[in-house]
Motif scaffolding. Structure first.
Motif, PDB file in Angstrom:
ATOM      1  N   ARG A   1      50.323  62.953  55.506  1.00 58.02           N
ATOM      2  CA  ARG A   1      48.970  62.638  55.982  1.00 58.02           C
ATOM      3  C   ARG A   1      49.034  61.448  56.936  1.00 58.02           C
TER       4      ARG A   1
ATOM      5  N   THR B   1      47.170  67.033  59.041  1.00 55.82           N
ATOM      6  CA  THR B   1      46.132  66.319  58.312  1.00 55.82           C
ATOM      7  C   THR B   1      46.037  64.864  58.751  1.00 55.82           C
TER       8      THR B   1
ATOM      9  N   SER C   1      41.516  57.838  52.786  1.00 57.84           N
ATOM     10  CA  SER C   1      42.791  58.245  52.181  1.00 57.84           C
ATOM     11  C   SER C   1      42.946  57.639  50.794  1.00 57.84           C
TER      12      SER C   1
END
Length: 389
Positions: free
Chosen positions: A291, A342, A349
Motif C-alpha cells: 500500500r 492501492t 492507512s
C-alpha cells in the motif's frame, strides 16, 4: 472481489488472496514478461541511476548531527530539559535507520561491499542494531510479502495478523479472561506496543550476535554494537542523575520504536494475506500486497521513502529520490495490466490497520471483511482502474 475464471488471484471474504484455477496455483504465463517490460520503462526513464550526491550529503550529515546532539546533551546537563534532547535523538536515530535501509537494498553504491559496510556502520555504530539480523528478516519479507508462513512481519509474538493466530492464542489462554480480552481488543494496544519496538530491536540484535551459525562480519558487528550501546549508556548515566537518565532512555527508545513502527505499519498491514500454497508472479506478488501513502516531499522525508512501498518492492535498489517519479509510471502500467494499485492517505492507512487487527482479534464474533474491499467501499483508497483496451 470474488470474480474471474481465468486463474487470476482474487480476494476471498476472509481477506486473503486465492486462485480460482483448479489446475495450478500459479498465475498465468506471460506475467514475467509484464515485469520485464515495466523494468525496461523504468530504466529508460533513468530511474535506476545512482544518486551519489544525495547519499553522500546524508552520510556526511550523520556524524555531524550526532556530534551536535551529544554537544547539546552535555551543555544541557542534568536537567529535565534532556527529554527534549531524547526526543530529538529518537527522531535522528530513526532517520539514520532509513538511511541504513537504503544501503542494505544497494541503493547507494554499485559495490555490494560499500553498501554492506555502510549498513554495518550506520546500524551498529550509530543505532545499536544488527544489520545481519535485520537483513535476514527483511529479505524474507521482500521475497513473500504478507505470505503466511514465509513473511516474518505477519508472524509476531504479540499481535495476531491472521484468524488462525488469534484462535491459537485464544485457545492457549482459554481460562485467562484478561488475556482473551486483550486478544479481542488488540487494536487498542497496537500503537502503544510500538513504543517497545526500539528496545526489542536492540535485544534481538544482541541475541543474534551471540547466536550460533555463520554471521558475516560477526566481530565487527559485535564491536560496533557494544561500543554504541555501552558508550551511550555510560554517557547517559555519567551526565544525568538516575531518575532523569531512565526517563531520557524511556523517551528516546519509546519514540524511536514508535516512529519506526508508524513508518512501517501502513505498508502491508490490512492488505490481503497470501496462503502458503499460492504462487504469484513477481509483479502481482509485490503490488497487490503493498500500500502506498499519498503525500508530499515532507512526508517522503518523514517516512524515509517507505510511503512508496509498491515502487520500493518492485525495484528495491532504486534510489529513494527516484521513487516519487517512478510512482505515476508504475501506477499507469498496473492500470493497463489490471493489477490493483492501492494508495491511501496516512491517517486512513492507520485506520485500516487498526480495523483489520481488531477484526482478527474478534475472530468469530464478526464476519471477517476483506480490508481492501472495505476501504474501497468507504472511498478511502484509490485503486487504479483498468484502461479500455
Amino acid at each position: 472481489m470474488d470474480v474471474t475464471d481465468s486463474g487470476q488471484p482474487v480476494i476471498s471474504n476472509r481477506g486473503r488472496i486465492r486462485s480460482t484455477s483448479s489446475r495450478s496455483t500459479a498465475i498465468s504465463a506471460g506475467s514475467a514478461s509484464e515485469y520485464t517490460e515495466l523494468a525496461r520503462q523504468v530504466r529508460e526513464a533513468g530511474l535506476m541511476r545512482r544518486r551519489y550526491g544525495y547519499y553522500w550529503a546524508k552520510l556526511c550529515a550523520v556524524p555531524v548531527v550526532c556530534a551536535c546532539g551529544v554537544a547539546a546533551f552535555l551543555i544541557v546537563g542534568d536537567s529535565w530539559w534532556q527529554l527534549v534532547i531524547a526526543a530529538a535523538f529518537g527522531i535522528v536515530f530513526t532517520q539514520i535507520g532509513f538511511l541504513g535501509h537504503d544501503a542494505a537494498h544497494r541503493q547507494m553504491f554499485r559495490s555490494g561491499k560499500w553498501n554492506d559496510w555502510i549498513s554495518l556502520i550506520l546500524g551498529g555504530l550509530f543505532i545499536g542494531m544488527s544489520y545481519s539480523w535485520w537483513q535476514h528478516k527483511h529479505t524474507r519479507h521482500h521475497a513473500n510479502p504478507n505470505k503466511i508462513g514465509s513473511d516474518p512481519d505477519v508472524d509476531l509474538p504479540v499481535i495476531s495478523f491472521t484468524p488462525e493466530q488469534a484462535a491459537r492464542r485464544r485457545s492457549l489462554f482459554a481460562r485467562n479472561v484478561l488475556a482473551r480480552w486483550v486478544i479481542a481488543n488488540q487494536g487498542v494496544f497496537f500503537f502503544p506496543i510500538l513504543t517497545l519496538e526500539g528496545l526489542s530491536l536492540h535485544a534481538s540484535s544482541v541475541r543474534h550476535m551471540f547466536s550460533r551459525g555463520h554471521i558475516d562480519h560477526r566481530w565487527a558487528e559485535i564491536t560496533f554494537i557494544l561500543v554504541r550501546i555501552g558508550g551511550y549508556l555510560t554517557l547517559v548515566f555519567l551526565v544525568l542523575s538516575p531518575g532523569i537518565a531512565c526517563a531520557f532512555l524511556g523517551v528516546q527508545l519509546g519514540l524511536f520504536g514508535f516512529y519506526m513502527g508508524m513508518s512501517f505499519a501502513p505498508n502491508h498491514k490490512g492488505m490481503p494475506l497470501v496462503p502458503p500454497h499460492l504462487r504469484l508472479d513477481f509483479l502481482r506478488r509485490q503490488v497487490m500486497m503493498s500500500r502506498n501513502i499519498r503525500g508530499n516531499p515532507l512526508l517522503d522525508t518523514a517516512m524515509g521513502g517507505l510511503n512508496y512501498q509498491i515502487e520500493h518492492h518492485l525495484f528495491p535498489s532504486m534510489a529513494r529520490p527516484h521513487l516519487r517519479r517512478a510512482a505515476p509510471i508504475i501506477r499507469a502500467y498496473c492500470s493497463a495490466h489490471d493489477v490493483p494499485y492501492t494508495q491511501t492517505g496516512l491517517f486512513e492507512s492507520y485506520g485500516i490497520v487498526l480495523h483489520y487487527i481488531d477484526r482478527v482479534g474478534l475472530g468469530e464474533r464478526y464476519p471477517f471483511e476483506c480490508p481492501l474491499l472495505t476501504a474501497r467501499q468507504q472511498g478511502t483508497i484509490e485503486v487504479a482502474k483498468p484502461t479500455q483496451r
